[in-house]
Design a protein around this motif. Structure first.
Motif, PDB file in Angstrom:
ATOM      1  N   ILE A 174       4.466  -4.405  -5.969  1.00  0.00           N
ATOM      2  CA  ILE A 174       5.840  -3.976  -5.685  1.00  0.00           C
ATOM      3  C   ILE A 174       6.702  -4.077  -6.938  1.00  0.00           C
ATOM      4  O   ILE A 174       7.500  -3.183  -7.238  1.00  0.00           O
ATOM      5  CB  ILE A 174       6.426  -4.806  -4.530  1.00  0.00           C
ATOM      6  CG1 ILE A 174       5.672  -4.502  -3.233  1.00  0.00           C
ATOM      7  CG2 ILE A 174       7.921  -4.543  -4.366  1.00  0.00           C
ATOM      8  CD1 ILE A 174       6.052  -5.397  -2.071  1.00  0.00           C
ATOM      9  N   ALA A 175       6.534  -5.168  -7.704  1.00  0.00           N
ATOM     10  CA  ALA A 175       7.331  -5.341  -8.917  1.00  0.00           C
ATOM     11  C   ALA A 175       7.066  -4.226  -9.923  1.00  0.00           C
ATOM     12  O   ALA A 175       7.994  -3.693 -10.547  1.00  0.00           O
ATOM     13  CB  ALA A 175       7.032  -6.704  -9.535  1.00  0.00           C
ATOM     14  N   GLU A 176       5.795  -3.860 -10.071  1.00  0.00           N
ATOM     15  CA  GLU A 176       5.455  -2.810 -11.033  1.00  0.00           C
ATOM     16  C   GLU A 176       6.024  -1.460 -10.607  1.00  0.00           C
ATOM     17  O   GLU A 176       6.500  -0.674 -11.442  1.00  0.00           O
ATOM     18  CB  GLU A 176       3.939  -2.719 -11.183  1.00  0.00           C
ATOM     19  CG  GLU A 176       3.489  -1.689 -12.211  1.00  0.00           C
ATOM     20  CD  GLU A 176       1.985  -1.659 -12.399  1.00  0.00           C
ATOM     21  OE1 GLU A 176       1.512  -0.758 -13.126  1.00  0.00           O
ATOM     22  OE2 GLU A 176       1.285  -2.524 -11.833  1.00  0.00           O
ATOM     23  N   ALA A 177       5.986  -1.186  -9.305  1.00  0.00           N
ATOM     24  CA  ALA A 177       6.438   0.120  -8.816  1.00  0.00           C
ATOM     25  C   ALA A 177       7.951   0.253  -8.795  1.00  0.00           C
ATOM     26  O   ALA A 177       8.483   1.358  -8.969  1.00  0.00           O
ATOM     27  CB  ALA A 177       5.885   0.365  -7.414  1.00  0.00           C
ATOM     28  N   HIS A 197       6.123  -7.121   2.227  1.00  0.00           N
ATOM     29  CA  HIS A 197       5.794  -7.051   3.657  1.00  0.00           C
ATOM     30  C   HIS A 197       4.273  -6.947   3.841  1.00  0.00           C
ATOM     31  O   HIS A 197       3.779  -6.211   4.696  1.00  0.00           O
ATOM     32  CB  HIS A 197       6.513  -5.833   4.255  1.00  0.00           C
ATOM     33  CG  HIS A 197       6.460  -5.707   5.750  1.00  0.00           C
ATOM     34  ND1 HIS A 197       6.457  -6.789   6.607  1.00  0.00           N
ATOM     35  CD2 HIS A 197       6.419  -4.592   6.545  1.00  0.00           C
ATOM     36  CE1 HIS A 197       6.415  -6.353   7.856  1.00  0.00           C
ATOM     37  NE2 HIS A 197       6.385  -5.033   7.852  1.00  0.00           N
ATOM     38  N   GLY A 198       3.538  -7.678   2.981  1.00  0.00           N
ATOM     39  CA  GLY A 198       2.083  -7.623   3.046  1.00  0.00           C
ATOM     40  C   GLY A 198       1.553  -6.328   2.447  1.00  0.00           C
ATOM     41  O   GLY A 198       2.286  -5.525   1.878  1.00  0.00           O
ATOM     42  N   ARG A 199       0.240  -6.134   2.583  1.00  0.00           N
ATOM     43  CA  ARG A 199      -0.383  -4.909   2.065  1.00  0.00           C
ATOM     44  C   ARG A 199      -0.215  -3.743   3.017  1.00  0.00           C
ATOM     45  O   ARG A 199       0.180  -2.657   2.650  1.00  0.00           O
ATOM     46  CB  ARG A 199      -1.886  -5.154   1.831  1.00  0.00           C
ATOM     47  CG  ARG A 199      -2.235  -6.013   0.652  1.00  0.00           C
ATOM     48  CD  ARG A 199      -3.735  -6.297   0.657  1.00  0.00           C
ATOM     49  NE  ARG A 199      -4.193  -7.004  -0.515  1.00  0.00           N
ATOM     50  CZ  ARG A 199      -5.369  -7.624  -0.601  1.00  0.00           C
ATOM     51  NH1 ARG A 199      -6.195  -7.624   0.448  1.00  0.00           N
ATOM     52  NH2 ARG A 199      -5.719  -8.242  -1.708  1.00  0.00           N
ATOM     53  N   ASP A 257       0.812  -1.214   0.000  1.00  0.00           N
ATOM     54  CA  ASP A 257       0.000   0.000   0.000  1.00  0.00           C
ATOM     55  C   ASP A 257       0.849   1.270   0.000  1.00  0.00           C
ATOM     56  O   ASP A 257       0.365   2.348  -0.363  1.00  0.00           O
ATOM     57  CB  ASP A 257      -0.938   0.016   1.208  1.00  0.00           C
ATOM     58  CG  ASP A 257      -2.199  -0.810   0.989  1.00  0.00           C
ATOM     59  OD1 ASP A 257      -2.367  -1.356  -0.123  1.00  0.00           O
ATOM     60  OD2 ASP A 257      -3.018  -0.900   1.925  1.00  0.00           O
ATOM     61  N   VAL A 258       2.116   1.164   0.413  1.00  0.00           N
ATOM     62  CA  VAL A 258       3.011   2.317   0.366  1.00  0.00           C
ATOM     63  C   VAL A 258       3.140   2.841  -1.061  1.00  0.00           C
ATOM     64  O   VAL A 258       3.251   4.054  -1.289  1.00  0.00           O
ATOM     65  CB  VAL A 258       4.400   1.938   0.942  1.00  0.00           C
ATOM     66  CG1 VAL A 258       5.440   3.019   0.643  1.00  0.00           C
ATOM     67  CG2 VAL A 258       4.310   1.698   2.437  1.00  0.00           C
ATOM     68  N   VAL A 259       3.121   1.922  -2.019  1.00  0.00           N
ATOM     69  CA  VAL A 259       3.241   2.312  -3.429  1.00  0.00           C
ATOM     70  C   VAL A 259       2.183   3.345  -3.789  1.00  0.00           C
ATOM     71  O   VAL A 259       2.452   4.315  -4.519  1.00  0.00           O
ATOM     72  CB  VAL A 259       3.115   1.062  -4.323  1.00  0.00           C
ATOM     73  CG1 VAL A 259       2.944   1.446  -5.785  1.00  0.00           C
ATOM     74  CG2 VAL A 259       4.321   0.150  -4.129  1.00  0.00           C
ATOM     75  N   HIS A 260       0.965   3.172  -3.277  1.00  0.00           N
ATOM     76  CA  HIS A 260      -0.152   4.050  -3.626  1.00  0.00           C
ATOM     77  C   HIS A 260      -0.154   5.339  -2.806  1.00  0.00           C
ATOM     78  O   HIS A 260      -0.606   6.381  -3.297  1.00  0.00           O
ATOM     79  CB  HIS A 260      -1.471   3.316  -3.409  1.00  0.00           C
ATOM     80  CG  HIS A 260      -1.538   1.983  -4.091  1.00  0.00           C
ATOM     81  ND1 HIS A 260      -1.361   1.824  -5.437  1.00  0.00           N
ATOM     82  CD2 HIS A 260      -1.741   0.730  -3.581  1.00  0.00           C
ATOM     83  CE1 HIS A 260      -1.467   0.546  -5.754  1.00  0.00           C
ATOM     84  NE2 HIS A 260      -1.693  -0.136  -4.644  1.00  0.00           N
ATOM     85  N   HIS A 261       0.343   5.282  -1.581  1.00  0.00           N
ATOM     86  CA  HIS A 261       0.200   6.421  -0.673  1.00  0.00           C
ATOM     87  C   HIS A 261       1.446   7.291  -0.557  1.00  0.00           C
ATOM     88  O   HIS A 261       1.328   8.495  -0.298  1.00  0.00           O
ATOM     89  CB  HIS A 261      -0.210   5.919   0.714  1.00  0.00           C
ATOM     90  CG  HIS A 261      -1.560   5.296   0.757  1.00  0.00           C
ATOM     91  ND1 HIS A 261      -2.716   6.032   0.885  1.00  0.00           N
ATOM     92  CD2 HIS A 261      -1.949   3.989   0.665  1.00  0.00           C
ATOM     93  CE1 HIS A 261      -3.766   5.213   0.892  1.00  0.00           C
ATOM     94  NE2 HIS A 261      -3.323   3.977   0.756  1.00  0.00           N
ATOM     95  N   TYR A 262       2.641   6.703  -0.723  1.00  0.00           N
ATOM     96  CA  TYR A 262       3.877   7.452  -0.514  1.00  0.00           C
ATOM     97  C   TYR A 262       4.837   7.249  -1.691  1.00  0.00           C
ATOM     98  O   TYR A 262       5.950   6.727  -1.512  1.00  0.00           O
ATOM     99  CB  TYR A 262       4.561   7.034   0.794  1.00  0.00           C
ATOM    100  CG  TYR A 262       3.634   6.838   1.970  1.00  0.00           C
ATOM    101  CD1 TYR A 262       2.744   7.840   2.357  1.00  0.00           C
ATOM    102  CD2 TYR A 262       3.650   5.652   2.698  1.00  0.00           C
ATOM    103  CE1 TYR A 262       1.893   7.668   3.440  1.00  0.00           C
ATOM    104  CE2 TYR A 262       2.803   5.467   3.778  1.00  0.00           C
ATOM    105  CZ  TYR A 262       1.925   6.468   4.144  1.00  0.00           C
ATOM    106  OH  TYR A 262       1.083   6.285   5.216  1.00  0.00           O
ATOM    107  N   PRO A 263       4.457   7.638  -2.896  1.00  0.00           N
ATOM    108  CA  PRO A 263       5.333   7.381  -4.057  1.00  0.00           C
ATOM    109  C   PRO A 263       6.685   8.061  -3.950  1.00  0.00           C
ATOM    110  O   PRO A 263       7.665   7.597  -4.549  1.00  0.00           O
ATOM    111  CB  PRO A 263       4.515   7.925  -5.234  1.00  0.00           C
ATOM    112  CG  PRO A 263       3.550   8.911  -4.633  1.00  0.00           C
ATOM    113  CD  PRO A 263       3.222   8.360  -3.283  1.00  0.00           C
ATOM    114  N   GLN A 264       6.775   9.142  -3.183  1.00  0.00           N
ATOM    115  CA  GLN A 264       8.066   9.824  -3.042  1.00  0.00           C
ATOM    116  C   GLN A 264       9.094   8.926  -2.352  1.00  0.00           C
ATOM    117  O   GLN A 264      10.299   9.017  -2.633  1.00  0.00           O
ATOM    118  CB  GLN A 264       7.900  11.123  -2.247  1.00  0.00           C
ATOM    119  CG  GLN A 264       7.057  12.186  -2.956  1.00  0.00           C
ATOM    120  CD  GLN A 264       5.590  12.127  -2.558  1.00  0.00           C
ATOM    121  OE1 GLN A 264       5.067  11.062  -2.215  1.00  0.00           O
ATOM    122  NE2 GLN A 264       4.918  13.283  -2.588  1.00  0.00           N
ATOM    123  N   ILE A 265       8.625   8.069  -1.440  1.00  0.00           N
ATOM    124  CA  ILE A 265       9.549   7.153  -0.771  1.00  0.00           C
ATOM    125  C   ILE A 265      10.051   6.105  -1.749  1.00  0.00           C
ATOM    126  O   ILE A 265      11.235   5.740  -1.744  1.00  0.00           O
ATOM    127  CB  ILE A 265       8.886   6.506   0.460  1.00  0.00           C
ATOM    128  CG1 ILE A 265       8.490   7.587   1.474  1.00  0.00           C
ATOM    129  CG2 ILE A 265       9.824   5.484   1.097  1.00  0.00           C
ATOM    130  CD1 ILE A 265       7.758   7.048   2.692  1.00  0.00           C
TER     131      ILE A 265
END
Length: 290
Positions: free
Chosen positions: A142-145, A115-117, A93-101
């Protein structure tokens, strides 16, 4: 009746083939950096239980939310300063919420582990088919991001089902961190899967939650390394340092993380690496089950 542990065999560390790390290093060290997303309407890791069941729980949610907003950027500076590539335990879910990271990690060639969703939902209570769908979504996100399929897994709260390692192997992953029972990698009774050491002891969340001070944290890191190096006379060891940006990223702890990383980076017998590289080296140099 007690269920037998069929996932791995008992193997005393005194009765194994020796492990040799690259460059004749004695201790392989990696930083497991937990980059997580928490749900605002679910109880989760809390600094004060008194409000943990409230919705919203501003006190505890805000404490956790300090991590992606502020803490991770402070930790990132320290990692950069000492040339440390993080092994990132990434909620998808980090991919969707914190793209800067994600962008910052890609610029630094971090290793990305599934590490799960979200760390607000433990990885449990699913049928095999339900779990396969969840794991597939997490890995593909994760792979796509990141442009790279994760090789390793650590469940939210270190949770698995009995099917998790086999399902991860189907998806091409090769190791898990959930079983914190060793100072060396070892094979699981699942073809192609190994366990790599992680820690709930040398872990900022547990240590500082029990009142450890910054100077004590630095001393603990030094003590851990010194003992593992002494143990490694005949076979290499692994030292994991587990970090959470909402804990170690607090301003008054920053200089102590810096001191700990400076110490580790200065040791002549250390292989400062990632969990991916530890797993790959072990798989390439030690006998594996097929």
């Amino acid at each position: 009746m007690e269920s037998a542990n069929e996932l791995y065999d008992y193997s005393p560390i005194t009765e194994r083939s020796p492990i040799s790390w690259p460059g004749d290093a004695r201790v392989a060290v990696y930083v497991g950096l937990n980059i997580e997303h928490f749900l605002i309407d679910r109880p989760s890791t809390s600094i004060w239980p008194g409000t943990a069941e409230l919705v919203p729980d501003a006190l505890n949610y805000g404490w956790r939310d300090y991590g992606p907003r502020v803490g991770v950027w402070r930790v990132l500076e320290s990692l950069d300063r000492h040339g440390v590539r993080a092994s990132v335990l990434l909620n998808s879910d980090v991919v969707h919420h914190y793209p800067q990271i994600i962008k910052a990690g890609l610029e630094r060639d971090w290793a990305w582990l599934a590490h799960g969703r979200t760390n607000s939902i433990l990885h449990t209570g699913m049928t095999r088919d339900e779990e396969r769908a969840v794991l597939t979504e997490v890995v593909e996100t994760i792979a796509e991001a990141t442009g790279r399929r994760p090789r390793g897994w650590m469940g939210p709260g270190l949770t698995e089902t009995f099917d998790t390692p086999a399902l991860l192997a189907e998806l091409g992953l090769t190791y898990v961190l959930d079983w914190t029972n060793d100072d060396q990698p070892y094979p699981l009774n699942v073809p192609g899967m190994i366990s790599v050491p992680y820690t709930v002891e040398l872990n900022d969340l547990g240590l500082f939650g029990k009142g450890t001070t910054g100077p004590e944290f630095v001393r603990i890191v030094q003590d851990q390394y010194e003992q593992l190096r002494a143990d490694s006379r005949d076979s290499g060891r692994v030292m994991a340092l587990a970090l959470h940006p909402f804990v170690i990223g607090q301003a008054f702890r920053a200089k102590y993380l810096d001191q700990a990383l400076a110490y580790l980076a200065a040791q002549p017998d250390v292989w400062l690496t990632t969990s991916d590289e530890i797993a790959e080296h072990y798989r390439n140099t030690m006998p594996q089950r097929t």
